[in-house]
Design an enzyme around this catalytic site. Structure first.
Site, mmCIF file in Angstrom:
data_model
loop_
_atom_site.group_PDB
_atom_site.id
_atom_site.type_symbol
_atom_site.label_atom_id
_atom_site.label_comp_id
_atom_site.label_asym_id
_atom_site.label_seq_id
_atom_site.Cartn_x
_atom_site.Cartn_y
_atom_site.Cartn_z
ATOM 1 N N ASP A 266 46.403 39.642 39.810
ATOM 2 C CA ASP A 266 46.935 39.101 38.497
ATOM 3 C C ASP A 266 46.958 37.473 38.668
ATOM 4 O O ASP A 266 46.573 37.020 39.701
ATOM 5 C CB ASP A 266 48.417 39.428 38.523
ATOM 6 C CG ASP A 266 49.065 39.302 36.946
ATOM 7 O OD1 ASP A 266 48.409 38.631 36.206
ATOM 8 O OD2 ASP A 266 50.042 39.647 36.595
HETATM 9 C C1 BGC Z 1 50.049 38.942 33.267
HETATM 10 C C2 BGC Z 1 48.846 39.870 32.932
HETATM 11 C C3 BGC Z 1 47.879 39.211 32.192
HETATM 12 C C4 BGC Z 1 47.537 38.153 32.949
HETATM 13 C C5 BGC Z 1 46.303 37.468 32.098
HETATM 14 C C6 BGC Z 1 49.663 37.595 33.559
HETATM 15 O O1 BGC Z 1 50.594 36.515 33.449
HETATM 16 O O2 BGC Z 1 50.960 39.309 34.258
HETATM 17 O O3 BGC Z 1 49.434 41.028 32.960
HETATM 18 O O4 BGC Z 1 46.911 40.188 32.263
HETATM 19 O O5 BGC Z 1 48.486 36.989 32.785
HETATM 20 O O6 BGC Z 1 46.902 36.869 30.836
#
Ligand code: BGC
Length: 721
Positions: A266
């Site tokens: 993530d």
């Molecule tokens: C989130 C993810 C997301 C990623 C990219 C993160 O803050 O937890 O679910 O895919 O950002 O936007």
């Protein structure tokens, strides 16, 4: 004032002839996704491509670029690839170039789960996959599928509810839907990211059986369906950050679930690049800092890409590690055919109208009617009634926020939709007086919550919302509460004081049209809760999980505050999550899992189980008859639960193992059939580290919800000698 009871019979006659049904009987014809280029071929092609790259060039591949891209090398024929959020539609980032001009805002995934319609899940996801193709998106950063452990989790709206079986069936169909379009689906967030309260500082402590029975099945279903990417979570799992945990990536994901494709982190969740590389992570996203977020020197050592060369020189990682990472990534793209055709295909733009219809259909099937005293709903359009509309989400639509947010287009507000459906009968007053409230024949009162990534929100509503409902109900007995929320809310204080409650979730861009159809009776509600709604948060399995010295917050600054000490969340309830918890503790929730009313009624009868004594390799065939005993056509979701009567380990009183959605005209019946396999009777045995069914008695329970079991039969499973 109260004209309501006098027009009901006439309304039913009208309704019987005009009722439009959401869907046909749903039978899953599920088949896993097979990528266009097989694994071995893709692996070889990736290997030979990588031979041409220098070490430095390889290093550029294993961390993200420009926030949402991977590095491309035109000279080697390696395109750059664009990753984009998320489960409920394409999140358009206007700051990036070449964005798709619009994207459909679908009802939130929890609403999709409330449809219990696996075919619709596939269609919903296929539409999103097509919008990715239209926008040049190679990898969809979804589906999200963290289990609903606490109602306060700010991201519950992005997920599929509390039951691993329901979530698994929806996810496998979601994955095949997205990937059938040539877009890679990403299962996220692996693992145990069940709260967003200081999500980068929480440590989820869960035992092996709990992981396998509750938190892994949806991921397993996604992997088995052919998902080609997985995103690790922000939190720690049993003491290590997921993105750098050997246990999470190499053991659980790769070894136990058999996942062989791309594993990414993530965004900003690797703390120790050596550990991440050794644990089996392939891609560190986004790979670099951005202004105002992790831009201090303190965090420079966390990035895989910017530290890999140094780590190599220091002999802390090997060239083979880098090769493995780059190869897994390229092999995934090659296997999906992304080296053999363009990602972007604007011809999919012509399908957007269809996508909007799918979004609308999802909203129709997702609405859960929780209460309907004296059949106050549906409202007869031809009756001479004064209907007052008021509340929070009348002129602006309720939606979930964060990376999952989708702006949508052709937005229909509640006011627009109800006015289109009912014309002058609806009078909207943002702040009605007491007289106006008591003078109305009926009140449609909109309330809800703004759930968001990055923080949790209290289960209890703000006092002012509770007071609004109570004060309105004190003045008028015919209050219909419309709830827009991405999770459960506390309704205990006023549930018995209002005439009806309709749970409409975050319904997407055209969802209010579906709401108006349900209110007028054009659509017979058929959604069933994919969650239990507790009476008070203290009743729930995850209570307490917030450290005593901390309080709720709702800003991004706190979300990234790294000074907070890591706090442990003990999953002490084990496998007893959701209805498994409430039933084992003998706690009545306000509304049980699987519950939802219809404008008609159904009778269950004639349960037959063949064969009542089974042994290994055999199947149990379960049949029963469902009849529509009301006056209008309706849709019922029948649910099959099992209970292990003589287990050597503590097991839940009910475990969902089957469901089917059936459309029935009034007076008609249908025979429903389920086939159960031994796996359906099993639990995760921590001694053998596999699924085990013990010999002995099991109950087969057939019901309209987890708390409304209509038919029961026992089977005896005998081990072979
Ligand atoms: C989130 C993810 C997301 C990623 C990219 C993160 O803050 O937890 O679910 O895919 O950002 O936007």
């Amino acid at each position: 004032m109260n004209k309501i009871t006098t027009f009901l019979p006439a309304l039913f006659m009208l309704f019987a002839s005009s009722c439009k049904q959401p869907s046909k009987t749903i039978l899953s014809d599920f088949k896993p996704f097979i990528p266009p280029v097989d694994y071995e071929t893709a692996d070889k092609r990736a290997d030979s491509l990588l031979e041409k790259l220098s070490v430095d060039e390889k290093i550029e591949l294993i961390g993200g670029h420009k926030m949402f891209f991977t590095k491309g090398y035109e000279e080697y024929g390696i395109p750059e690839f664009y990753f984009s959020d998320a489960t409920q539609g394409v999140h358009i980032r206007n700051e990036l170039e070449n964005q798709v001009e619009k994207s459909t805002a679908f009802p939130c995934p929890l609403a999709l789960a409330a449809t219990w319609n696996v075919t619709l899940a596939r269609e919903y996801a296929k539409s999103i996959g097509e919008e990715c193709r239209a926008g040049g998106i190679a990898v969809l950063l979804g589906p999200g599928m963290n289990l609903y452990r606490v109602s306060q989790n700010g991201r519950n709206f992005e997920y599929f509810g509390e039951d691993p079986y329901l979530a698994a069936r929806m996810i496998e169909n979601y994955v095949t839907g997205v990937q059938s379009t040539g877009t890679i689906a990403t299962l996220k967030h692996f693992l145990c990211n069940n709260t967003d309260f200081h999500r980068r500082r929480s440590n989820s402590v869960a035992d092996e059986r709990t992981l396998h029975e509750i938190y892994l099945p949806a991921f397993k279903a996604g992997v088995d369906a052919g998902a080609m990417a997985v995103m690790t979570s922000y939190n720690q799992v049993n003491g290590e950050w997921a993105a750098q945990s050997d246990y999470v990536i190499s053991k659980l994901l790769r070894q136990d679930l058999g996942f062989k494709w791309l594993v990414m982190s993530d965004w900003w969740s690797v703390w120790d690049p050596v550990k991440a590389i050794k644990a089996g992570l392939d891609l560190d996203m986004p790979g670099h800092s951005i202004k105002n977020l992790f831009d201090s020197n303190e965090f420079e050592s966390m990035y895989v890409r910017t530290n890999a060369k140094r780590l190599l020189d220091e002999d802390r990682i090997a060239q083979e590690d880098l090769h493995r990472m780059a190869k897994n990534m390229l092999a995934t793209f090659i296997s999906m055919g992304l080296f053999d055709r363009p990602v972007k295909d604007t011809s999919y733009l012509k399908n957007f109208e269809k996508h909007e219809q799918t979004a609308l259909q999802t909203a129709r099937e997702s609405m859960v009617l929780l209460r309907n005293t004296n059949n106050i709903l549906p409202i007869d359009k031809s009756a001479d009634l004064k209907v007052l509309l008021t509340g929070e989400y009348v002129e602006k639509n309720a939606e979930g926020g964060g990376s999952a947010r989708v702006e949508g287009y052709n937005i229909i507000t509640m006011l627009d939709a109800l006015t289109q459906e009912f014309g002058d009968m609806i009078k909207y007053l943002p702040e009605p007086t007491a007289n106006q409230i008591s003078d109305a024949d009926m009140i449609l009162l909109s309330i809800g919550t703004n759930d968001n990534e990055g923080w949790d929100r209290p289960f209890a509503l703000p006092d002012k919302t509770d007071s609004l409902v109570l004060n309105t109900a004190a003045l008028n007995p015919n209050v219909v509460v419309i709830v827009n929320s991405g999770s459960g809310i506390q309704m205990t204080g006023w549930r018995d004081k209002v005439a009806a409650i309709l749970y409409a979730w975050y319904p997407g861009q055209t969802g209010n049209k579906a709401l108006a159809e349900v209110i007028s009776g054009k659509t017979n509600p058929s959604g069933k809760l994919p969650i239990s709604i507790e009476k008070r948060f203290e009743d729930s399995p995850g209570y307490p999980y917030i450290p005593e010295d901390k309080t709720f917050y709702s800003d991004w600054k706190q979300d990234i505050d790294m000074t907070i000490p890591v706090y442990d969340i003990y999953y002490d309830e084990g496998v007893f999550v959701g209805y498994r918890w409430y039933e084992s503790q003998d706690i009545q929730p306000l509304y049980p899992f699987g519950f939802g009313l219809s404008y008609t009624s159904f009778e269950y009868d004639n349960l037959r189980v063949y064969d009542k004594g089974i042994s290994k390799g055999e199947e149990i065939v379960v049949e029963f008859v469902v009849k529509n005993t009301g006056r209008v056509e309706g849709v019922e979701t029948v649910q099959l639960y099992i209970q292990d009567v003589e287990s050597s380990v503590l097991r839940p009183l009910k475990e969902l193992k089957g469901f089917k959605k059936i459309t029935l005209p009034p007076g008609e019946s249908v025979k429903v059939k389920f086939t159960l396999k031994l796996k359906d009777l099993s639990f995760w045995d921590v001694k053998t580290h596999e699924w085990v069914a013990e010999q002995g008695m099991y109950k087969i329970l057939i019901g309209a919800s987890s708390a409304d079991i209509r038919l029961t039969e026992e089977v005896n499973y005998k081990l072979e000698n």
